[in-house]
Design a protein around this motif. Structure first.
Motif, PDB file in Angstrom:
ATOM      1  N   LEU A  94       0.845  -1.203   0.000  1.00 34.29           N
ATOM      2  CA  LEU A  94       0.000   0.000   0.000  1.00 34.29           C
ATOM      3  C   LEU A  94       0.875   1.245   0.000  1.00 34.29           C
ATOM      4  CD1 LEU A  94      -2.702   1.550   0.360  1.00 34.29           C
ATOM      5  CD2 LEU A  94      -2.449   1.214   2.816  1.00 34.29           C
ATOM      6  N   ASN A 125      -8.111   0.346  -1.468  1.00 34.77           N
ATOM      7  CA  ASN A 125      -7.801  -0.364  -0.225  1.00 34.77           C
ATOM      8  C   ASN A 125      -7.155  -1.731  -0.496  1.00 34.77           C
ATOM      9  OD1 ASN A 125      -7.675  -0.994   2.493  1.00 34.77           O
ATOM     10  ND2 ASN A 125      -9.885  -1.218   2.776  1.00 34.77           N
ATOM     11  N   ILE A 126      -6.423  -2.228   0.471  1.00 35.08           N
ATOM     12  CA  ILE A 126      -5.803  -3.552   0.422  1.00 35.08           C
ATOM     13  C   ILE A 126      -6.854  -4.619   0.100  1.00 35.08           C
ATOM     14  CG2 ILE A 126      -4.628  -5.260   1.867  1.00 35.08           C
ATOM     15  CD1 ILE A 126      -3.607  -2.787   3.546  1.00 35.08           C
ATOM     16  N   LEU A 171      -6.695   7.285   5.564  1.00 35.92           N
ATOM     17  CA  LEU A 171      -7.402   6.044   5.890  1.00 35.92           C
ATOM     18  C   LEU A 171      -8.897   6.178   5.608  1.00 35.92           C
ATOM     19  CD1 LEU A 171      -5.657   4.845   9.171  1.00 35.92           C
ATOM     20  CD2 LEU A 171      -5.136   4.283   6.801  1.00 35.92           C
ATOM     21  N   ASN A 230     -10.833   3.659   2.904  1.00 32.61           N
ATOM     22  CA  ASN A 230     -11.931   2.825   3.390  1.00 32.61           C
ATOM     23  C   ASN A 230     -13.289   3.318   2.925  1.00 32.61           C
ATOM     24  OD1 ASN A 230     -10.933   0.713   5.422  1.00 32.61           O
ATOM     25  ND2 ASN A 230      -9.700   2.530   5.887  1.00 32.61           N
ATOM     26  N   GLY A 258      -8.391  -4.598   5.487  1.00 36.93           N
ATOM     27  CA  GLY A 258      -7.241  -3.898   4.919  1.00 36.93           C
ATOM     28  C   GLY A 258      -6.840  -2.698   5.743  1.00 36.93           C
ATOM     29  N   ALA A 259      -6.788  -1.527   5.094  1.00 35.85           N
ATOM     30  CA  ALA A 259      -6.343  -0.313   5.765  1.00 35.85           C
ATOM     31  C   ALA A 259      -7.380   0.218   6.752  1.00 35.85           C
ATOM     32  CB  ALA A 259      -5.990   0.751   4.727  1.00 35.85           C
ATOM     33  N   ASN A 260      -8.350  -0.606   7.086  1.00 33.67           N
ATOM     34  CA  ASN A 260      -9.294  -0.257   8.148  1.00 33.67           C
ATOM     35  C   ASN A 260      -8.654  -0.486   9.504  1.00 33.67           C
ATOM     36  OD1 ASN A 260     -11.556  -1.110  10.149  1.00 33.67           O
ATOM     37  ND2 ASN A 260     -12.578   0.078   8.563  1.00 33.67           N
ATOM     38  N   PHE A 261      -7.738  -1.484   9.560  1.00 28.12           N
ATOM     39  CA  PHE A 261      -7.002  -1.809  10.775  1.00 28.12           C
ATOM     40  C   PHE A 261      -7.944  -2.040  11.956  1.00 28.12           C
ATOM     41  CE2 PHE A 261      -3.923   1.001   8.414  1.00 28.12           C
ATOM     42  CZ  PHE A 261      -3.180  -0.053   7.931  1.00 28.12           C
TER      43      PHE A 261
END
Lengths: 181, 181, 181, 181, 181, 181, 181, 181
Positions: free
Chosen positions: D148, D163-164, E149, E153, H139-142
């Motif tokens: 990313l 997003n990933i 982020l 998202n 993903g980039a939500n973590f």
């Protein structure tokens, strides 16, 4: 000061110290640890102690933090010995001083960059080691996070850690351990 | 396999290995590094090498990563020597083996938890050290981030780092260094 | 200096260098890598080497780090060749220089921003690649963390990584690899 | 379904899909992208398009994400072409397919590990590149954070990131770009 | 310049710009986006385009990034329209301008702090949205990581993201999308 | 075992313990701290101690970590007292037990979630506090990172920290402090 | 101003304030919270309120943030009471003021370093607590991230959190809670 | 239970609930919020309240968190109204319900993924908004960090935040705000 002190103020620059000294003449400024101290001679601190605190540091860049620790110990009336610049890159210097360190009652170990020194000491001495990560380093050092993690993950027993650059906290913890109950 | 190999597949569990072996009988499974290998005997690898690779590891939990490195070196035809369980918590074990390590042409050093071993080795040997952080640890270890940072911030010279748990990458780098040009 | 040198001090600004030169006349200051060096001519370094080190960099902003590497190699007596400004945004420039890079015995690859260069080189040359992330970039670059991660996750074999902006460390590692045993 | 669809549900396992199909017979399950789709044949989608979307992926582990993108494009009525397993570790495979990629109107590039592929493509094609980091990797990959960051810091122009593992989002963005206004 | 341009240099301060203009008189400095541009009038850019690019920004602190995007579009010959200061804290201002935004062929949406604007736009327009997080904010904003982020998202489809503060990258991506093939 | 012990193995599940006990009958399994211990009765540990260690914990979820600390102290021959479930949400329970805690020679304080307990204790007792963050929590707790940071930033003096969930390390540090020199 | 105000601008330095006052004479600058305010006396704010807001802060370094909160409350017409310098390191000072805090209708609690104060207050008062992490601290404080996490993980009920250093946001939330419906 | 309750236990799975119910028959299990409650009918809760709490959630994946909040409000005797599935991807659904939300005395807003909903609500309603990030996303939500940061950086006033997935904490905060003093 009203309570008789001693007083220690850390993270003070020279300009701030001069402003305070214009008002309080007895205050002393220490440029290396960037700290200000004040002691009332009538209130001599003489706690019963268990022994000497060894203040060990890895590189020359760690000296300000180590000196903040020394100043704290001095104000709290604990005897200490400086063992500076004995990091792992020139590990023979540490071995030369090891005997003296082993005779102390508690060790404070300051290290930046890879923060390896407290782990190594923890494996070689038999007294509590208070580890202090310093922010000396660059890049993936992240202002002291790298040595902080190294110290928290130490494989050696008898190691506990204080905040990055917290020479005062390490000195206070060492003094508390060193006090004869 | 069509190209004559050798073939190395990492991060394979036993069930997956059995499924492959049902089709390709010559494939061997290595449970400690959890890897699968295949060598065509007609294609004997015999590269000209500079010396022996010392594969050094800190704790027993690092052995799977160290063995992945050994397997890689074996398939690539490089001689290597295992020096396992010599981490800094019992540092005298490292000192006992130091002479042998110093005779190698390149060192691979695997360590988890505080990741101190490569820094210490880097200060005591005179050949390149390929450092491998392992994910052995818990809490503020962050699955190998702590030793990764320790190694990247090594105060010793002649240390370079590969990814967490990347025994294969360390073996391949060591082999490349060890090749006689 | 007492030991005969050579001496290399990195991360020095011009003012600091002038202060040192007032005392030690023989010290030289290098403004691009912001480093200070001192060599005693009586102690000529002439190590037996395996070949030439290719010092490759991606963008113009990476040159200070690459030059810190070159200076290290020079002081340690290793021949090197600069291949600068060949990053992936203008990938044809890299292809033009590829033949020369392939003749080297070890490659140092410096890159900031996306840090793609060492991965690409690793897939195209057959010698060890020492990767150096530089802190050139902004935003989600996080002062070099982005290229550091790119390099640690390289899909190519024969790549190992040093700390962000650590041109000295890369040079020392390359020299150690390049030494004829 | 009441609105006539098409319907796409991602991140569905086989058990969940079977439960839905017991109720809605027309629903199709796609095991590779782990997605469920439903199309009402009476509502044929035939948008005016600008050209073909090239769906390029680096490794075999990235195929589920790439296939989620392909399925999205199919449901939205856009022509696409698969260019799989052309990552930078075997970069010649990418060069073999480059001409075809250049004829597309928009590129989706999926890559895990070091995430280098979109940067390289961005430097070699002249159409928008939608980059998708996949979570394939281990250690300092941090479940896709490494690629990313690589993609967000791309030195090439004409690259934007989703997003990933978000194959659906990449497909939808590509379709929106590919629509003839 | 030898190639005929246009030339765009970003992240330039006034002093640097003056130094360049002393040598190259035709160079223009733009203080808001802190960028330097040069256009050779003989090389007039007039690409075939699909429509107008809407450059939308949330707060006044985001204007430098938005203007860097506008300057990029101008140099590349694409028509654009500024829709500034329409963030979600005063959402009615966005609704007032919505019709104009919907008539564009591609939207660039710049937002700092919570970065909500691109998500909201993505749910209300039917063209591709290129989202740009700005570093405007403080505390848990982490210099633009928070809006980055948020945008990655986004629950809305047709949104892709470029690096923090990367107005140039957003403009280049928008131009590539806006080009008539 | 050959050296006479005592032996302590942490992070052991019941199945693993049964396997060891099949071979070594004298080994004891402790299900709450999930640890295995072995003591040779001929080697009775009776170190000279300074006093009692207070093992204080905040919530019921912290008990396994606190019990790992107690077991360590027991094996090392140090007297200790449990003060459990006295976290800050019901702070009166802590005040009820304060007098007893103040009579100890060293305090171990275990806390998860917000990790507030050691700070509060540090401000109210006059002996060293060894702080142990536990991983009890969810969301922005990040498996114990939140209380780890709380403890490292403690405003109270005389607090040092060990790794997340490291009951053993805290016990060993407390024992080392509690030893009469 | 055209709408009648009141107007509050935060994060303003003295130089900026002077520039504004040269144009708008009625604007007032507040050096401690570094804010600028303007009130039109014709538009007297007199909302119906439920009670007094207690603005509690831990250390002297937190006062600028606490004062930004007080200024916000003043401009919005809510009565408030300052309870400063009552952090956990000298917890008796908090206990001395507790009765007054309990009589308020809502509490704002500002704390840096370990951020323990809101948790402690949450366990001792029966009204909503709006917690504000301040960036006062160093090292593993990470500019306020440590107290932010402490507050988000509070074991006490009735605590909600605003951004680091967001005295304005806390004041606005407290005012909204304090409004008589 | 001895104190008369009500009792609420969160994060309970069905198996654990059954084990408790075997002992305490009056305990009720709520599978959606995965919580266990017990109320003693003799202790009817009837607090004086200011109005109704609006519990608003963005997506269907956020419902368990929203229901944990509703259950908390129910046990504490506060009237509430569910407004579910009104996230920003289909923003017209939110507009349809806006009038009802505006009549509430306090709003709880639950959102995962981009966490945009509370910011949008904060800009459109005039009562306090308690924001709850949910861990729904990938993903980039973590695991909820992305919406947590969005909410902490909200540009709207009158928004405060609780921990990720902390439906209970949001309900308790809302109840405290909603209580008639």
């Amino acid at each position: 000061m009203e309570a008789g002190g001693p007083v220690l103020v850390t993270r003070v620059n020279e300009e701030q110290a001069l402003a305070v000294r214009a008002v309080h003449r007895g205050v002393e400024y220490h440029p290396v640890p960037r700290a200000m101290s004040w002691v009332d001679e009538k209130h001599t601190l003489a706690p019963a102690v268990r022994g000497t605190v060894a203040v060990v540091s890895a590189g020359t860049a760690d000296i300000p933090v180590a000196e903040e620790c020394c100043l704290t110990l001095e104000l709290m009336g604990h005897p200490f010995e400086r063992v500076f610049d004995v990091g792992v890159a020139g590990v023979h210097r540490l071995f030369d001083r090891l005997e003296g360190i082993r005779e102390s009652s508690v060790v404070v170990a300051v290290a930046g960059m890879d923060g390896v020194l407290p782990s190594l000491l923890g494996g070689m001495v038999d007294v509590p080691v208070v580890a202090v990560p310093s922010s000396a380093g660059y890049g993936a050092n992240f202002q002291g996070v790298a040595p902080l993690l190294t110290m928290l993950n130490s494989c050696s027993t008898g190691v506990a850690v204080v905040n990055i650059d917290n020479g005062f906290g390490a000195g206070a913890m060492a003094a508390m351990i060193n006090r004869a109950l």
